[in-house]
Scaffold this motif. Sequence first.
Motif, PDB file in Angstrom:
ATOM      1  N   THR A   1       0.845  -1.195   0.000  1.00 19.23           N
ATOM      2  CA  THR A   1       0.000   0.000   0.000  1.00 19.23           C
ATOM      3  C   THR A   1       0.876   1.239   0.000  1.00 19.23           C
ATOM      4  N   VAL A   2       0.612   2.163  -0.905  1.00 20.68           N
ATOM      5  CA  VAL A   2       1.353   3.428  -0.972  1.00 20.68           C
ATOM      6  C   VAL A   2       0.417   4.541  -0.525  1.00 20.68           C
ATOM      7  N   MET A   3       0.839   5.305   0.501  1.00 26.20           N
ATOM      8  CA  MET A   3       0.038   6.386   1.066  1.00 26.20           C
ATOM      9  C   MET A   3       0.745   7.721   0.841  1.00 26.20           C
ATOM     10  N   PRO A   4       0.351   8.479  -0.177  1.00 27.97           N
ATOM     11  CA  PRO A   4       1.010   9.762  -0.457  1.00 27.97           C
ATOM     12  C   PRO A   4       0.651  10.815   0.583  1.00 27.97           C
ATOM     13  N   HIS A   5       1.534  11.805   0.747  1.00 29.17           N
ATOM     14  CA  HIS A   5       1.246  12.892   1.679  1.00 29.17           C
ATOM     15  C   HIS A   5       0.186  13.826   1.103  1.00 29.17           C
ATOM     16  N   ASN A   6       0.113  13.907  -0.214  1.00 34.43           N
ATOM     17  CA  ASN A   6      -1.006  14.551  -0.910  1.00 34.43           C
ATOM     18  C   ASN A   6      -0.954  14.096  -2.355  1.00 34.43           C
ATOM     19  N   LEU A   7      -2.006  14.371  -3.111  1.00 36.91           N
ATOM     20  CA  LEU A   7      -2.004  14.036  -4.527  1.00 36.91           C
ATOM     21  C   LEU A   7      -2.346  15.257  -5.371  1.00 36.91           C
ATOM     22  N   GLN A   8      -1.752  16.405  -5.001  1.00 42.23           N
ATOM     23  CA  GLN A   8      -1.820  17.561  -5.881  1.00 42.23           C
ATOM     24  C   GLN A   8      -1.137  17.188  -7.206  1.00 42.23           C
ATOM     25  N   PRO A   9      -1.519  17.813  -8.316  1.00 38.33           N
ATOM     26  CA  PRO A   9      -1.048  17.347  -9.632  1.00 38.33           C
ATOM     27  C   PRO A   9       0.454  17.130  -9.744  1.00 38.33           C
ATOM     28  N   GLN A  10       1.254  18.125  -9.359  1.00 40.56           N
ATOM     29  CA  GLN A  10       2.695  17.976  -9.520  1.00 40.56           C
ATOM     30  C   GLN A  10       3.256  16.955  -8.539  1.00 40.56           C
TER      31      GLN A  10
ATOM     32  N   LEU B   1       3.345  -0.997   4.137  1.00 38.55           N
ATOM     33  CA  LEU B   1       2.758   0.272   3.715  1.00 38.55           C
ATOM     34  C   LEU B   1       3.907   1.249   3.480  1.00 38.55           C
ATOM     35  N   LEU B   2       3.823   2.000   2.408  1.00 40.56           N
ATOM     36  CA  LEU B   2       4.826   3.017   2.106  1.00 40.56           C
ATOM     37  C   LEU B   2       4.207   4.382   2.330  1.00 40.56           C
ATOM     38  N   LEU B   3       4.743   5.121   3.298  1.00 42.32           N
ATOM     39  CA  LEU B   3       4.298   6.472   3.591  1.00 42.32           C
ATOM     40  C   LEU B   3       5.417   7.436   3.217  1.00 42.32           C
ATOM     41  N   PHE B   4       5.133   8.725   3.323  1.00 40.40           N
ATOM     42  CA  PHE B   4       6.130   9.723   2.956  1.00 40.40           C
ATOM     43  C   PHE B   4       6.238  10.771   4.049  1.00 40.40           C
ATOM     44  N   THR B   5       7.458  11.230   4.260  1.00 38.85           N
ATOM     45  CA  THR B   5       7.702  12.297   5.209  1.00 38.85           C
ATOM     46  C   THR B   5       8.742  13.233   4.628  1.00 38.85           C
ATOM     47  N   SER B   6       8.800  14.456   5.126  1.00 41.13           N
ATOM     48  CA  SER B   6       9.749  15.443   4.607  1.00 41.13           C
ATOM     49  C   SER B   6      11.113  15.220   5.235  1.00 41.13           C
ATOM     50  N   GLY B   7      12.111  15.040   4.402  1.00 43.89           N
ATOM     51  CA  GLY B   7      13.468  14.850   4.890  1.00 43.89           C
ATOM     52  C   GLY B   7      14.210  16.160   5.022  1.00 43.89           C
TER      53      GLY B   7
ATOM     54  N   ALA C   1     -15.096   9.406  16.480  1.00 43.46           N
ATOM     55  CA  ALA C   1     -15.303  10.482  15.510  1.00 43.46           C
ATOM     56  C   ALA C   1     -13.974  11.199  15.325  1.00 43.46           C
ATOM     57  N   ALA C   2     -13.716  11.715  14.135  1.00 39.28           N
ATOM     58  CA  ALA C   2     -12.409  12.316  13.866  1.00 39.28           C
ATOM     59  C   ALA C   2     -12.540  13.586  13.043  1.00 39.28           C
ATOM     60  N   THR C   3     -11.656  14.531  13.335  1.00 39.36           N
ATOM     61  CA  THR C   3     -11.524  15.720  12.488  1.00 39.36           C
ATOM     62  C   THR C   3     -10.315  15.595  11.565  1.00 39.36           C
ATOM     63  N   VAL C   4      -9.572  14.481  11.690  1.00 41.77           N
ATOM     64  CA  VAL C   4      -8.351  14.292  10.906  1.00 41.77           C
ATOM     65  C   VAL C   4      -8.570  13.206   9.864  1.00 41.77           C
ATOM     66  N   SER C   5      -7.692  13.163   8.871  1.00 39.60           N
ATOM     67  CA  SER C   5      -7.830  12.230   7.763  1.00 39.60           C
ATOM     68  C   SER C   5      -7.132  10.907   8.051  1.00 39.60           C
ATOM     69  N   HIS C   6      -7.724   9.831   7.549  1.00 40.45           N
ATOM     70  CA  HIS C   6      -7.106   8.506   7.637  1.00 40.45           C
ATOM     71  C   HIS C   6      -5.990   8.347   6.605  1.00 40.45           C
ATOM     72  N   GLN C   7      -5.789   9.341   5.739  1.00 39.64           N
ATOM     73  CA  GLN C   7      -4.742   9.266   4.725  1.00 39.64           C
ATOM     74  C   GLN C   7      -3.351   9.421   5.340  1.00 39.64           C
ATOM     75  N   HIS C   8      -3.273   9.841   6.591  1.00 38.64           N
ATOM     76  CA  HIS C   8      -1.988  10.018   7.255  1.00 38.64           C
ATOM     77  C   HIS C   8      -1.900   9.081   8.447  1.00 38.64           C
TER      78      HIS C   8
ATOM     79  N   PHE D   1       1.548  21.910  -2.953  1.00 41.82           N
ATOM     80  CA  PHE D   1       1.089  21.985  -1.565  1.00 41.82           C
ATOM     81  C   PHE D   1      -0.417  22.192  -1.505  1.00 41.82           C
ATOM     82  N   GLU D   2      -1.008  21.686  -0.428  1.00 40.04           N
ATOM     83  CA  GLU D   2      -2.422  21.921  -0.186  1.00 40.04           C
ATOM     84  C   GLU D   2      -2.641  23.377   0.241  1.00 40.04           C
TER      85      GLU D   2
END
Length: 461
Positions: A77-86, A138-144, A180-187, A424-425
């Motif tokens: 499973t690959v979980m991107p930090h966002n999927l903005q076009p670039q 699972l492959l996640l991404f973080t800022s290095g 209940a959550a105000t945060v996304s399961h994408q992270h 960026f979002e």
Amino acid sequence: MDCKPSINLRKQGLFYSEQVLAYRGEDAITRADFCRQLQAYYRALRVRPEHRVCLWLSSGVDFLAAVLALAMAGKRTVMPHNLQPQSARELEPHFDALITDTPIAEIDCPQWSPAELSALNADDNCVDEEALTRPAELLLFTSGSTGAPEPVVKKLTDFEHEIAALNLAFADNVGSTTVAATVSHQHIYGLLHVLFWPLARGASFIDGSCHFPELLASYAEQHKKLVLVSSPTHLTRLPLSEEFVASAKSYRAIFSSGGLLTPEAALAMAGVCDKAPLEILGSTETGGVAWRCQTDGPLWQPLPGVQIMEGEAKALVVSAAHVGQAGRFTMGDCITLQGEGCFALLGRKDKIVKVEGKRLSLTELERRLAQNALVHQASAAILKGKRDEVVALVSLAEPGREYLAARGKRALNQLLREYLRQYFEAPLLPRRWRYVAELPRNSQGKLPQNEVLKLFHQEGA
């Protein structure tokens, strides 16, 4: 499949029952319903040649089914930090296919919606026993340190170890109460606290993020008791909402992560909920490592099974089973150890910040700006106030100076914001801009953050 309540796929992951797994609007989704969805996804994915599958889904139920089906099929499973076009284009080398609610034209790979994935359903009921014994990844991404997204591999066993630690620390706080959550399961924070941990402990969750206090209030009225998984951004505002305050006593426990909650916000939440949030400190690389409740004091204590050490330059070094194969990691925070294993946070040693509950690399923001033909150099910072703002100090290249003279500052601000929107979002885009001939460096050639912020505190910034 013989299903039991765990996320360990070698123990078959789930069980058939009419127990509610999630609430979607007025509909209740049972674990039996979910097992059928999981089987459909699994049968579709197991015969596909793609091994690395990216997920970007708004529904937590669909997301959870996809993650577990991929694990059962022996895929990553690959979980991107966002999927903005670039960003999608840059992350594309990490995945072979995409499961998403909305197709992304900028990338060229097989893409399926949840409905399309179910339509691929093969007719056989065969289970690949060998795949079930492989460590699910699972492959996640973080800022290095460079600001570019860096991949981080996590295994389902890492999450299981962390869930064991959370149960030891907070089982009495949460029980089987609906989440209940105000945060996304994408992270990673939302994935663990909204999907995996409730699944493992037999609790249900509300499908979809609850961004508005009115919605939280309606769910509190419906369920009477809730666990709230949130972030400092939302928790700072919730006590200001009459609707939330009226339902605040319904929350059995409140979790916060993704940044530090101010003492004022923690006490405000305690004032309306009769309990302060349980704050979790962690990172994508480590998962949760420590916690605090500010009505008990400002110090942090390690989660069960986590060892905290003070490394070079007071860096926070953690060791735990859920940190991964290395079992040890140096975080970007600086600490001072106190008695009885507790510690005080001194601040971050890098330029990774949290804005509106989202992680932002100021280094990456500066690098992206410098890549624009109008920009020579840039420095980004966080301007503290009633609402934290990203600010950008920019020295322009000759084309940028010409554009500024011809079109004015507002037009240039908008142009650069639209450029950054590719990466960026929206909440992470600079809100305030200053243009200077040269960035204000000191005698050592460094660019102190206080010098950057000073320009934004001046009148007319």
